[in-house]
Scaffold this motif. Structure first.
Motif, short mmCIF file in Angstrom:
data_model
loop_
_atom_site.label_atom_id
_atom_site.label_comp_id
_atom_site.label_asym_id
_atom_site.label_seq_id
_atom_site.Cartn_x
_atom_site.Cartn_y
_atom_site.Cartn_z
N TYR A 226 0.81 -1.22 0.00
CA TYR A 226 0.00 0.00 0.00
C TYR A 226 0.84 1.27 0.00
N GLY A 227 2.17 1.11 0.07
CA GLY A 227 3.03 2.30 -0.04
C GLY A 227 3.60 2.80 1.27
N ALA A 228 3.53 2.00 2.34
CA ALA A 228 4.07 2.45 3.63
C ALA A 228 5.57 2.69 3.52
N ASP A 229 6.06 3.65 4.32
CA ASP A 229 7.49 3.96 4.36
C ASP A 229 8.23 3.07 5.33
N GLY A 230 7.49 2.38 6.19
CA GLY A 230 8.16 1.54 7.16
C GLY A 230 7.17 0.74 7.98
N LEU A 231 7.73 -0.02 8.91
CA LEU A 231 6.95 -0.93 9.74
C LEU A 231 7.41 -0.80 11.19
N CYS A 232 6.46 -0.96 12.11
CA CYS A 232 6.79 -1.03 13.53
C CYS A 232 6.25 -2.38 14.01
N ILE A 233 7.16 -3.28 14.37
CA ILE A 233 6.79 -4.67 14.61
C ILE A 233 7.26 -5.13 16.00
N GLU A 234 6.36 -5.79 16.72
CA GLU A 234 6.76 -6.34 18.01
C GLU A 234 7.48 -7.67 17.79
N ALA A 235 8.63 -7.81 18.48
CA ALA A 235 9.44 -9.02 18.34
C ALA A 235 10.08 -9.32 19.69
N HIS A 236 10.38 -10.59 19.92
CA HIS A 236 10.93 -11.01 21.21
C HIS A 236 11.71 -12.31 20.97
N VAL A 237 12.85 -12.45 21.66
CA VAL A 237 13.64 -13.68 21.46
C VAL A 237 12.87 -14.93 21.87
N GLU A 238 12.03 -14.79 22.88
CA GLU A 238 11.21 -15.93 23.32
C GLU A 238 9.82 -15.39 23.66
N PRO A 239 8.98 -15.23 22.64
CA PRO A 239 7.68 -14.58 22.86
C PRO A 239 6.91 -15.11 24.08
N ALA A 240 6.95 -16.41 24.29
CA ALA A 240 6.18 -17.00 25.39
C ALA A 240 6.65 -16.50 26.76
N LYS A 241 7.89 -16.02 26.82
CA LYS A 241 8.44 -15.53 28.09
C LYS A 241 8.23 -14.02 28.26
N GLY A 242 7.65 -13.39 27.25
CA GLY A 242 7.47 -11.95 27.30
C GLY A 242 6.29 -11.54 28.17
N ILE A 243 6.13 -10.21 28.34
CA ILE A 243 4.97 -9.70 29.08
C ILE A 243 4.24 -8.72 28.16
N GLY A 244 3.12 -8.18 28.61
CA GLY A 244 2.33 -7.29 27.76
C GLY A 244 1.78 -8.09 26.58
N ASP A 245 1.93 -7.53 25.38
CA ASP A 245 1.40 -8.20 24.17
C ASP A 245 2.32 -9.30 23.64
N ASP A 246 3.55 -9.36 24.16
CA ASP A 246 4.55 -10.20 23.51
C ASP A 246 4.18 -11.68 23.36
N PRO A 247 3.59 -12.33 24.40
CA PRO A 247 3.28 -13.76 24.21
C PRO A 247 2.38 -14.02 22.99
N LYS A 248 1.45 -13.12 22.71
CA LYS A 248 0.54 -13.34 21.58
C LYS A 248 1.05 -12.76 20.27
N GLN A 249 1.67 -11.60 20.37
CA GLN A 249 1.91 -10.79 19.18
C GLN A 249 3.33 -10.80 18.62
N ALA A 250 4.30 -11.02 19.50
CA ALA A 250 5.69 -10.80 19.07
C ALA A 250 6.14 -11.84 18.06
N LEU A 251 6.87 -11.38 17.05
CA LEU A 251 7.51 -12.30 16.11
C LEU A 251 8.80 -12.82 16.74
N THR A 252 9.18 -14.03 16.39
CA THR A 252 10.50 -14.53 16.77
C THR A 252 11.51 -13.82 15.87
N PRO A 253 12.79 -13.82 16.25
CA PRO A 253 13.79 -13.20 15.38
C PRO A 253 13.80 -13.78 13.96
N ASP A 254 13.60 -15.07 13.83
CA ASP A 254 13.58 -15.68 12.48
C ASP A 254 12.42 -15.14 11.65
N ALA A 255 11.24 -15.09 12.27
CA ALA A 255 10.06 -14.58 11.54
C ALA A 255 10.24 -13.11 11.18
#
Ligand code: PEP
Ligand code: MN
Length: 270
Positions: A226-255
């Motif tokens: 759609y022409g976006a200039d960039g992305l803001c993405i939640e990521a975490h080395v171990e999403p399941a160990k995160g807090i806030g939105d991270d367990p559900k939303q965070a991408l792994t580093p590979d993803a």
């Protein structure tokens, strides 16, 4: 001032070595820094840099729907800045009140984030505009889940720019009511409409829009299409160990790495 016909139309925002509009900007990192387990954030910071991100995000103060859940911790500001020193990445964090604006600026935060809940908080927008005037600081202004016409979003940005610092980035992140199955109604499709009306760069947040890690890569690529200039993405080395939105939303580093690689390939086709 936000109008494409204004003198600011040739203004370019630079962040993390990227000139917005010329190259893809990726801001990535944890939803919420866990002050009890800082190593997760340090490892995440290194991993997002390795994956190709240009800037690091991490929530210090959190706008939580439920007042009895973790509200953030000022200790996380030190963790955020230490991660910035270790990686060399500029950092983005959300501020919700004047005292936090001052602490973040004094610490050296490059980008102040205005969250979706505060995008219509005109006194906060004014405080931010006043505080960043004459500084190189940028603002990542999320779109409120309740915003209707685009003029409402653009006017919110105008509250900040009016004080003289034009470094405002518009960030669609999904609106309410949610598309059944997603966290919100994805709104990356407003990108070309915003770009028709304003010179401000658009950095889409697919993480809060869809709200589930599995759907984030497709939403990220849609934003680039759609022409976006960039992305803001939640990521975490171990999403399941995160807090806030991270367990559900965070991408792994590979993803995250695959998403950035694919986004750059799609960008090159534009
Ligand atoms: C966040 O970025 O973690 C956040 C709370 O986002 P939003 O304000 O878009 O809900
Ligand atoms: Mn979040």
């Amino acid at each position: 001032l936000m109008d494409k016909r204004s003198d600011l139309a040739s203004h370019r925002i630079k962040l993390g070595g990227v000139t917005l509009g010329e190259e893809l900007l990726v801001i990535a990192g944890a939803c919420t820094i866990d002050p009890k387990n800082p190593s997760y954030f340090y490892e995440t910071a290194v991993a997002v840099k390795e994956a190709g991100a240009n800037a690091l995000r991490g929530g210090v103060w959190k706008p939580r729907t439920n007042p009895y859940t973790f509200q953030g911790d000022v200790k996380s500001l030190d963790i955020l800045m230490e991660a910035s020193r270790r990686t060399g990445l500029p950092v983005d964090t959300e501020v919700m009140e004047e005292s936090q604006i001052k602490l973040a600026l004094d610490a050296g935060v490059a980008t102040l984030q205005v969250g979706a809940r505060n995008a219509l908080n005109y006194s906060l927008l004014r405080q931010i505009g006043r505080a960043i005037a004459g500084r190189p600081t940028a603002v990542l202004l999320k779109r409120s889940i309740h915003m209707g016409p685009l003029s409402e979003f653009i006017s919110a940005a105008e509250y900040i720019v009016a004080f003289g610092n034009p470094n405002v980035i518009l960030c669609p992140r999904g609106t309410s009511p949610a598309l059944d199955g997603y966290r919100n109604q994805p709104d990356e499709s407003i990108t070309p409409l915003l770009k028709e009306k304003t010179w401000a760069p658009v950095v889409v947040d697919p993480s809060h829009s869809v709200g589930k890690a599995a759907y984030v890569p497709a939403a990220a690529l849609a934003a680039i299409a759609y022409g976006a200039d960039g992305l803001c993405i939640e990521a975490h080395v171990e999403p399941a160990k995160g807090i806030g939105d991270d367990p559900k939303q965070a991408l792994t580093p590979d993803a995250l790495k695959k998403t950035i690689t694919d986004a750059k390939a799609l960008w090159a086709l534009r």
